[in-house]
Design a protein around this motif. Sequence first.
Motif, short mmCIF file in Angstrom:
data_model
loop_
_atom_site.label_atom_id
_atom_site.label_comp_id
_atom_site.label_asym_id
_atom_site.label_seq_id
_atom_site.Cartn_x
_atom_site.Cartn_y
_atom_site.Cartn_z
N GLN A 1 10.55 -39.72 -39.95
CA GLN A 1 11.41 -40.09 -38.81
C GLN A 1 10.66 -39.94 -37.49
N LEU A 2 9.93 -38.82 -37.34
CA LEU A 2 9.16 -38.61 -36.11
C LEU A 2 8.11 -39.71 -35.94
N VAL A 3 7.44 -40.03 -37.03
CA VAL A 3 6.41 -41.07 -37.01
C VAL A 3 7.03 -42.43 -36.66
N ALA A 4 8.21 -42.71 -37.22
CA ALA A 4 8.89 -43.99 -36.93
C ALA A 4 9.19 -44.11 -35.44
N TYR A 5 9.61 -43.00 -34.82
CA TYR A 5 9.90 -43.06 -33.38
C TYR A 5 8.63 -43.24 -32.54
N GLU A 6 7.52 -42.65 -32.97
CA GLU A 6 6.25 -42.88 -32.25
C GLU A 6 5.85 -44.35 -32.38
N MET A 7 6.04 -44.90 -33.57
CA MET A 7 5.73 -46.32 -33.77
C MET A 7 6.63 -47.20 -32.90
N ALA A 8 7.88 -46.79 -32.77
CA ALA A 8 8.81 -47.54 -31.91
C ALA A 8 8.34 -47.51 -30.46
N ASP A 9 7.85 -46.37 -30.01
CA ASP A 9 7.33 -46.27 -28.64
C ASP A 9 6.19 -47.26 -28.42
N ILE A 10 5.31 -47.36 -29.41
CA ILE A 10 4.19 -48.31 -29.31
C ILE A 10 4.72 -49.74 -29.25
N PHE A 11 5.68 -50.05 -30.12
CA PHE A 11 6.27 -51.40 -30.15
C PHE A 11 6.91 -51.73 -28.80
N ILE A 12 7.63 -50.76 -28.24
CA ILE A 12 8.33 -50.98 -26.97
C ILE A 12 7.32 -51.23 -25.83
N TYR A 13 6.28 -50.40 -25.73
CA TYR A 13 5.29 -50.62 -24.66
C TYR A 13 4.53 -51.93 -24.88
N LEU A 14 4.31 -52.29 -26.14
CA LEU A 14 3.60 -53.55 -26.42
C LEU A 14 4.44 -54.73 -25.94
N MET A 15 5.75 -54.66 -26.19
CA MET A 15 6.62 -55.76 -25.76
C MET A 15 6.83 -55.74 -24.25
N ARG A 16 6.86 -54.56 -23.66
CA ARG A 16 6.95 -54.46 -22.20
C ARG A 16 5.71 -55.11 -21.56
N LEU A 17 4.55 -54.81 -22.12
CA LEU A 17 3.31 -55.41 -21.62
C LEU A 17 3.30 -56.92 -21.82
N ALA A 18 3.76 -57.36 -23.00
CA ALA A 18 3.83 -58.81 -23.28
C ALA A 18 4.73 -59.50 -22.26
N GLY A 19 5.81 -58.81 -21.89
CA GLY A 19 6.71 -59.37 -20.88
C GLY A 19 6.03 -59.49 -19.52
N LYS A 20 5.34 -58.44 -19.10
CA LYS A 20 4.68 -58.45 -17.79
C LYS A 20 3.52 -59.45 -17.74
N LEU A 21 2.81 -59.62 -18.85
CA LEU A 21 1.64 -60.51 -18.87
C LEU A 21 1.99 -61.91 -19.37
N ASP A 22 3.25 -62.10 -19.74
CA ASP A 22 3.68 -63.41 -20.28
C ASP A 22 2.84 -63.81 -21.49
N VAL A 23 2.68 -62.86 -22.40
CA VAL A 23 1.91 -63.10 -23.63
C VAL A 23 2.88 -63.41 -24.78
N ASP A 24 2.60 -64.47 -25.53
CA ASP A 24 3.36 -64.80 -26.74
C ASP A 24 2.71 -64.07 -27.90
N ILE A 25 3.23 -62.88 -28.19
CA ILE A 25 2.56 -62.00 -29.15
C ILE A 25 2.54 -62.58 -30.55
N LEU A 26 3.60 -63.26 -30.97
CA LEU A 26 3.63 -63.80 -32.33
C LEU A 26 2.62 -64.94 -32.50
N LYS A 27 2.47 -65.74 -31.46
CA LYS A 27 1.45 -66.80 -31.51
C LYS A 27 0.07 -66.15 -31.68
N ALA A 28 -0.20 -65.09 -30.91
CA ALA A 28 -1.49 -64.41 -31.01
C ALA A 28 -1.66 -63.78 -32.38
#
Lengths: 133, 133, 133, 133
Positions: free
Chosen positions: A69-96
Amino acid sequence: MSATMVPMNTYLNDLKNRLQEFADERDWDQFHAPKNLVMALSVEASELLEHFQWLSEEQSRKLSPEQQQLVAYEMADIFIYLMRLAGKLDVDILKAVEEKIVMNAAKYPADKVRGSSRKYTEYTDEAKTPQED
Amino acid sequence: MSATMVPMNTYLNDLKNRLQEFADERDWDQFHAPKNLVMALSVEASELLEHFQWLSEEQSRKLSPEQQQLVAYEMADIFIYLMRLAGKLDVDILKAVEEKIVMNAAKYPADKVRGSSRKYTEYTDEAKTPQED
Amino acid sequence: MSATMVPMNTYLNDLKNRLQEFADERDWDQFHAPKNLVMALSVEASELLEHFQWLSEEQSRKLSPEQQQLVAYEMADIFIYLMRLAGKLDVDILKAVEEKIVMNAAKYPADKVRGSSRKYTEYTDEAKTPQED
Amino acid sequence: MSATMVPMNTYLNDLKNRLQEFADERDWDQFHAPKNLVMALSVEASELLEHFQWLSEEQSRKLSPEQQQLVAYEMADIFIYLMRLAGKLDVDILKAVEEKIVMNAAKYPADKVRGSSRKYTEYTDEAKTPQED
């Protein structure tokens, strides 16, 4: 969770919008320069790493429910910051992601790298000049 | 990309399967203990960081098309390792993301943290004992 | 190497000066804000990590001479950035090291933590409320 | 601190011995495979990074005394793990540092890289094939 039944792209775009709103409500957008977001992402990756640093490989395959559970939440934090960054940089992560999978398949042909963890550069250098390796 | 029009959960489960096949075809599963995958994920996060280390915050907001493409591929590497790890650990990443967003909203109430990047622990400690801060 | 026969503090101060000159000669001081230097330091730590990500613990104890040389140079990069940062922030690293060793000895009493890699916070929480652990 | 008046090599060898004793007294040597120590070192580098993630470059140059003390201790943690690793791998860190400084001077000639943070590979590629860059 019904949110995850929507099409992938719709979900990710909605997530980017929710993260933008979350930042706006807190007047945090000023801190979210891409430079700072990649630092935060890297810090989260290390918090994930910290859970594993003293575990054996074998132990890392059999986490307790609490550890998982702890590991899942750390992974969620990474996912959230990755999507936040994708939003700010206008990156289409799935295309990449889809392009990178194709690139990786070409870079690491199954019949050449089977059973070896050596990096691409190493085996190709060897391929060119086997006598020097 | 049509793959991304499928429901989110379907896409991610399919991605986990494709990454497992990719590893199996190369006999790489032996190297993919969760401990090792989190190391690789952390290394990818640092490769992303490297692109930004000498940029100003302002420059990081205005990447050239070439920089943006390189950055997108580093982000894809992080996404791929994160999903590979989720596959090996049987983690439902979207469930964890949605729970974490709820937790973050409770942890950082907008009216208490507005305009401040101080961490939760700092402002709550202050809230409890303002005279000691 | 004779340089290393000088007193420790003298060596480190001289090293800081040499790194400052190196940066000045290249007009790189403008890039060396502490924020950027800690990013570069973190990137170097990950380059060290990369050498070990697919090795077993056992393999990591028996590096080949070639691997050991590469690892030594990555360690040197970390040392150099650490001293560059110490120079910019005017930090007395040896003073901090000696204080931290004393703090660690108090934080991890040998008879309480023997054979366990659990973190300080975990065993002290347990000490307070053993029944809850 | 008198310890730091001894010759550099003597100090570092003594430090390695003290860290080995610290681990032995706690039966922690079993956890200190080089693979695990580099993970711990990387985690410490990220804890240092975390102090700077939301600061501007300018703020990072003017830490408060409290911030500077916290940062000094994170730097000490990195130094300690680096010396612990050097002890386990039998690496002569100062020899590697001195060699790396010579290598860096050759790699980044002052008159070629002045004022530019571009990496060595970038400017040498350009030097060889300016028309392709």
